[in-house]
Design an enzyme around this catalytic site. Structure first.
Site, PDB file in Angstrom:
ATOM      1  N   LYS A 140      22.847 -72.859  15.246  1.00 31.30           N
ATOM      2  CA  LYS A 140      23.421 -73.815  16.231  1.00 31.30           C
ATOM      3  C   LYS A 140      22.285 -74.931  16.250  1.00 31.30           C
ATOM      4  CE  LYS A 140      27.222 -72.096  18.271  1.00 31.30           C
ATOM      5  NZ  LYS A 140      28.512 -72.968  18.273  1.00 31.30           N
TER       6      LYS A 140
ATOM      7  N   LYS B 207      34.886 -80.749  26.329  1.00 30.69           N
ATOM      8  CA  LYS B 207      34.532 -81.151  24.897  1.00 30.69           C
ATOM      9  C   LYS B 207      35.099 -80.802  23.702  1.00 30.69           C
ATOM     10  CE  LYS B 207      30.296 -80.844  22.095  1.00 30.69           C
ATOM     11  NZ  LYS B 207      30.615 -79.786  21.012  1.00 30.69           N
TER      12      LYS B 207
ATOM     13  N   ASP C  97      28.630 -70.303  23.880  1.00 30.56           N
ATOM     14  CA  ASP C  97      28.180 -71.501  24.229  1.00 30.56           C
ATOM     15  C   ASP C  97      27.515 -71.155  25.747  1.00 30.56           C
ATOM     16  OD1 ASP C  97      28.458 -73.062  22.133  1.00 30.56           O
ATOM     17  OD2 ASP C  97      29.951 -74.046  22.945  1.00 30.56           O
TER      18      ASP C  97
ATOM     19  N   SER D 276      34.037 -70.156  14.283  1.00 29.36           N
ATOM     20  CA  SER D 276      35.760 -70.291  14.211  1.00 29.36           C
ATOM     21  C   SER D 276      36.239 -71.459  13.891  1.00 29.36           C
ATOM     22  CB  SER D 276      36.118 -69.811  15.528  1.00 29.36           C
ATOM     23  OG  SER D 276      35.647 -70.907  16.497  1.00 29.36           O
TER      24      SER D 276
ATOM     25  N   ARG E 154      39.678 -82.064  19.692  1.00 29.99           N
ATOM     26  CA  ARG E 154      41.070 -81.526  18.944  1.00 29.99           C
ATOM     27  C   ARG E 154      42.154 -82.619  19.545  1.00 29.99           C
ATOM     28  NH1 ARG E 154      37.549 -77.681  19.735  1.00 29.99           N
ATOM     29  NH2 ARG E 154      37.815 -75.761  18.235  1.00 29.99           N
TER      30      ARG E 154
END
Length: 444
Positions: free
Chosen positions: A359, A16, A332, A166, A21
Site C-alpha cells: 500500500k 471514497k 483498509d 481487486s 467509481r
C-alpha cells in the site's frame, strides 16, 4: 456534530471507494450527471484531473455537488503526445484509470509519486495487452510510469490474477462495458482479495446502465448465472464476469457514507467512555469495511441501529476482548482493528492481509513499529498481526505517519488510552479525509 451527556453524534464522511467509481462512470457516460456526496480529497482530485485529461468536463459546485459531462465511452488520448495522467499517490486512481483508458483512443502516460512507482501493476497490464493495449515501460517493467496506447478494448475471454488487488478486476470491468465485443473475465491465481470492492463496482455500473452478468461454476464444471449480491468471496477458476458492450447513462446520484473512514469514530466509541453515533451509513451497504461493526461487536462493544444511524459504545461489563479474524475482504480497516486490539484483554490474530505490504507504505510493519512505541506487544506475520495484552504507556509520543493517511487516523484512537500521538506529517490524511482532524476534535 452534536453531543449529549452520554452520546456523540457525527455525520459520516462520503465513501471514497464509491466516489471514485461514481465519478468514473459519470465520465464514461453520455450527457451530464450531477453527483452529490462526492468525497473531497486529494485522491478524488487525482481521479477527476485524470478524467479531465481524457476529455471529461467536471465541475465541483459551491454546494458540494459535482457535475460531470462524459466522453460517451471513449476516453481521449493523445496522438503526437500522450495525455498526461498524474495519479500522485492514489493507487485507486492508478489501477482504475489504467483499465478505463484502455477503452479509449490514443496514448496515455500514467505516472505518480515515487512510492507509486514501486507499486506493481503488471498483472493488470498483461490482461489489457491481451485486449489490445500496448505498454511502454519507462522504468521497471510492470510498474509505473508507463505509456499505454490503445484503439479500444477488443473483447474476448481473458483471466486476471487479482491476488494483489481487486482494483485490477474493477478497472477491467469498467473498461469492458465500452468494448467492441463481449468480454468474459475469469479469475486466476491463488486468491481474490477485497471482493466487496468488486461488488461496489458492479453496483455503480448497474446504476449507470451497464449491468454485468456474474457466473459461478457448478458441481458439473459449468458456469451458471448467479446473483452477485449473494457472493461473499470469489474463488479463482470458479467465478467469471460477462460484460456486454453497452453505454453508460448519465444520471443524478448520491454517494453513501464511507465505512472505512467511519471506522475510526466507531472504534473510538468502542474504546472510549461515551458512545458515538454516526449518521449517513447504510445498514445494507456492500462496502467491505462495514465488517468493522461485526468485529467491534465480537470484541464486546455495544452496537445498535436507530433511525439516527449506528451507535457504538464500550462494553457494559468488562474490557474489550481479542478476536481471530481474516481481513482479506476488508484490509483498509486492519490498522483500526489493530489499535483497538492493543487495548483489549486477550490475544488478537489478524490474517489475510498480505497485500497491505504494497500500500502507500508497508502497513503491517508500520502498525507493528508504532504500536510497539507505546508498549503494545505486537508481532508482524506475513499476512497480518498478532497482538497480545500489555500495559500501554500514557503520555505524549512521537509517531511516524509514513506518508500514509490510514496510519495517523487509526493511531489517533490511542488517545482513549491516555496516549497523545504526535505525528510527523499529520496533513497526509488529506489523501482521503481532509477534515479528519477537525472532526476528530469532536470525540476528544
Amino acid at each position: 456534530m452534536t453531543t449529549a451527556n452520554d452520546l456523540i453524534h457525527i455525520a459520516a464522511p462520503a465513501s471514497k471507494s464509491l466516489s471514485h467509481r461514481a465519478v468514473i462512470a459519470a465520465a464514461l457516460s453520455e450527457g451530464k450527471s450531477r453527483l452529490t456526496g462526492v468525497l473531497q480529497s486529494v485522491d478524488l482530485d487525482r481521479t477527476m484531473d485524470c478524467l479531465r485529461a481524457c476529455g471529461a468536463t467536471i465541475v465541483r459546485n459551491s454546494d458540494g455537488s459535482v457535475e460531470v459531462t462524459g466522453v460517451s465511452g471513449t476516453p481521449r488520448g493523445g496522438e503526437s503526445k500522450p495525455a498526461d495522467l498524474d495519479v500522485h499517490e492514489s493507487g485507486t486512481t492508478c489501477r482504475l484509470m489504467t483499465g478505463v483508458v484502455a477503452a479509449g483512443r490514443g496514448s496515455f502516460r500514467i505516472h505518480g509519486a515515487p512510492r507509486m512507482h514501486e507499486r506493481p501493476i503488471g498483472a493488470l497490464a498483461q490482461v489489457l495487452e491481451n485486449l489490445g493495449s500496448v505498454f511502454v515501460w519507462e522504468g521497471q517493467k510492470g510498474f509505473p510510469p508507463f505509456v499505454l496506447s490503445t484503439s479500444g478494448v477488443s473483447g474476448g475471454s481473458v483471466n486476471v490474477d487479482a491476488g494483489e488487488s481487486s482494483q485490477y478486476v474493477s478497472g477491467l470491468l469498467l473498461a469492458a462495458a465500452c468494448g467492441a465485443e463481449t468480454t468474459r473475465l475469469g479469475l486466476s491465481g491463488e486468491k481474490v482479495v477485497s471482493w466487496p470492492y468488486v461488488a461496489l463496482t458492479l453496483q455503480i455500473m448497474e446504476d449507470f446502465g451497464v449491468p454485468v452478468e456474474v457466473e459461478e461454476c457448478d458441481e458439473n464444471g459449468n458456469f451458471v448465472a448467479c446473483d452477485w449480491r449473494s457472493i461473499t468471496h470469489a474463488v479463482p477458476g470458479k467465478t467469471r464476469f460477462v460484460v456486454k458492450p453497452g453505454r453508460y447513462q448519465s444520471r443524478d446520484a448520491a454517494v453513501e457514507g464511507d465505512w472505512s473512514n467511519a471506522s475510526y469514530f466507531l472504534a473510538a466509541g468502542a474504546t472510549g467512555k461515551r458512545a458515538i453515533e454516526l449518521s449517513g451509513l447504510r445498514q445494507d451497504s456492500l462496502q467491505g469495511d462495514r465488517a468493522i461493526l461485526d468485529i467491534l461487536e465480537e470484541m464486546g462493544a455495544e452496537v445498535s441501529w436507530s433511525e439516527n444511524g449506528v451507535k457504538v459504545g464500550p462494553p457494559k461489563n468488562g474490557a474489550l476482548r481479542g478476536v481471530t479474524v481474516d481481513m482479506a475482504a476488508c484490509p483498509d480497516i486492519v490498522p483500526t482493528v489493530a489499535v483497538v486490539a492493543a487495548q483489549a484483554s486477550s490475544r488478537t490474530v489478524i490474517s489475510g492481509a498480505a497485500h497491505l505490504r504494497i500500500k502507500e507504505c508497508d502497513r503491517i510493519e508500520a502498525m507493528r513499529s508504532q504500536l510497539s512505541k507505546v508498549g503494545a506487544k505486537v508481532q508482524a506475520t506475513d499476512d497480518g498481526l498478532i497482538i497480545d495484552p500489555a500495559p500501554l504507556t500514557p503520555g505524549p509520543v512521537d509517531m511516524k505517519s509514513f506518508g500514509d493517511h490510514r496510519i495517523p487516523m487509526s493511531l489517533s484512537i490511542l488517545e482513549n488510552a491516555g496516549i497523545q500521538p504526535r505525528f510527523d506529517t499529520p496533513e497526509c490524511v488529506s489523501k482521503s479525509f481532509p477534515t479528519f482532524w477537525e472532526m476528530w476534535e469532536n470525540v476528544r
